[in-house]
Design an enzyme around this catalytic site. Structure first.
Site, PDB file in Angstrom:
ATOM      1  N   HIS A  24     -31.551 -24.610  12.711  1.00 10.00           N
ATOM      2  CA  HIS A  24     -31.903 -24.629  14.132  1.00 10.00           C
ATOM      3  C   HIS A  24     -32.309 -23.254  14.638  1.00 10.00           C
ATOM      4  O   HIS A  24     -33.249 -23.130  15.429  1.00 10.00           O
ATOM      5  CB  HIS A  24     -30.706 -25.129  14.963  1.00 10.00           C
ATOM      6  N   TYR A  64     -41.079 -16.191   7.546  1.00  5.51           N
ATOM      7  CA  TYR A  64     -40.405 -17.212   6.757  1.00  5.51           C
ATOM      8  C   TYR A  64     -41.083 -17.415   5.402  1.00  5.51           C
ATOM      9  O   TYR A  64     -40.422 -17.773   4.419  1.00  5.51           O
ATOM     10  CB  TYR A  64     -40.311 -18.519   7.543  1.00  5.51           C
ATOM     11  N   SER A 123     -27.751 -27.924  10.542  1.00  7.52           N
ATOM     12  CA  SER A 123     -27.121 -29.242  10.498  1.00  7.52           C
ATOM     13  C   SER A 123     -27.869 -30.059   9.454  1.00  7.52           C
ATOM     14  O   SER A 123     -28.903 -29.622   8.934  1.00  7.52           O
ATOM     15  CB  SER A 123     -27.160 -29.927  11.873  1.00  7.52           C
ATOM     16  N   LEU A 141     -29.080 -33.866  16.672  1.00 12.82           N
ATOM     17  CA  LEU A 141     -28.268 -34.716  15.814  1.00 12.82           C
ATOM     18  C   LEU A 141     -27.882 -34.030  14.507  1.00 12.82           C
ATOM     19  O   LEU A 141     -28.629 -33.218  13.968  1.00 12.82           O
ATOM     20  CB  LEU A 141     -29.004 -36.022  15.492  1.00 12.82           C
ATOM     21  N   LEU A 157     -32.075 -18.754  13.802  1.00 12.90           N
ATOM     22  CA  LEU A 157     -31.662 -17.489  13.199  1.00 12.90           C
ATOM     23  C   LEU A 157     -31.907 -16.427  14.258  1.00 12.90           C
ATOM     24  O   LEU A 157     -33.011 -16.347  14.812  1.00 12.90           O
ATOM     25  CB  LEU A 157     -32.472 -17.187  11.939  1.00 12.90           C
TER      26      LEU A 157
END
Length: 205
Positions: A120, A166, A95, A109, A122
């Site tokens: 948010h 990451y 988002s 949000l 994976l």
């Protein structure tokens, strides 16, 4: 033209097995792979994969079913699913966020005027793990974000043990995240989304 239809790397890709060394004929056909943005109709499949992936590790899911539906209704263009023969095998849900760092509000949000894409979650289906699918999906997602004119960077938060994964995907650690979930603490990471004009000129975006 929609952002999705303009992106060649989100169109179906059909993978086939290499030629047989005996007769040069194709002996088997591997499942067709498709990458596409998710829709609210995918929410249950998403939640089933997420629940299995996270509850056994942390005892909770980053997104509950109603939150998945919430984001897939508000901003489906910031999600990406990997399907094989129509079956969801991995996904990302994001988002927009409008601040420099993530806060507790970022968990629920979507800020339509934001320029940071908050990733948010994976997750990869258990039968498809240890095959590099998470890295491939993240790469394709970041390529997709480069074609979105409003996206400037990607943000996520993760536990310590996921930081090396990451980092290999190109993210850098920003330090401890302000967000906490029960007793869990997180590291915040970011990936700049560069080359907007170049990508639009040269990849059909």
């Amino acid at each position: 033209m929609s952002a999705l239809s303009a992106l060649p790397f989100l169109k179906p890709v059909h993978l086939r097995s290499p030629r047989s060394s005996l007769g040069g004929q194709r002996r088997h056909t591997l499942p067709a792979s498709e990458f596409r943005c998710l829709s609210p109709e995918d929410a249950i499949s998403v939640f089933e994969i997420e629940r299995e992936a996270f509850i056994s590790v942390s005892g909770d899911c980053p997104l509950h079913l109603d939150e998945i539906r919430h984001f897939l209704n508000l901003c489906p263009e910031l999600s990406l699913g990997w399907f094989e023969e129509g079956r969801l095998v991995a996904f990302i849900i994001g988002s927009l966020w409008d601040q420099e760092r993530l806060s507790q509000e970022a968990l629920t949000l979507h800020k339509p005027r934001g320029t940071a894409v908050h990733i948010h979650v994976l997750a990869v289906h258990r039968t498809f793990r240890q095959q590099g699918k998470g890295s491939i999906l993240m790469w394709r997602y970041l390529q997709y974000l480069r074609c979105l004119p409003f996206a400037r960077r990607a943000l996520l938060m993760c536990e310590d043990f996921l930081v090396p994964f990451y980092q290999k995907c190109g993210f850098e650690a920003l330090g401890p995240c302000e967000v906490t979930v029960r007793e869990l603490a997180f590291i915040e990471m970011q990936h700049p989304v560069r080359g907007h004009a170049f990508m639009r000129r040269n990849s059909g975006c």
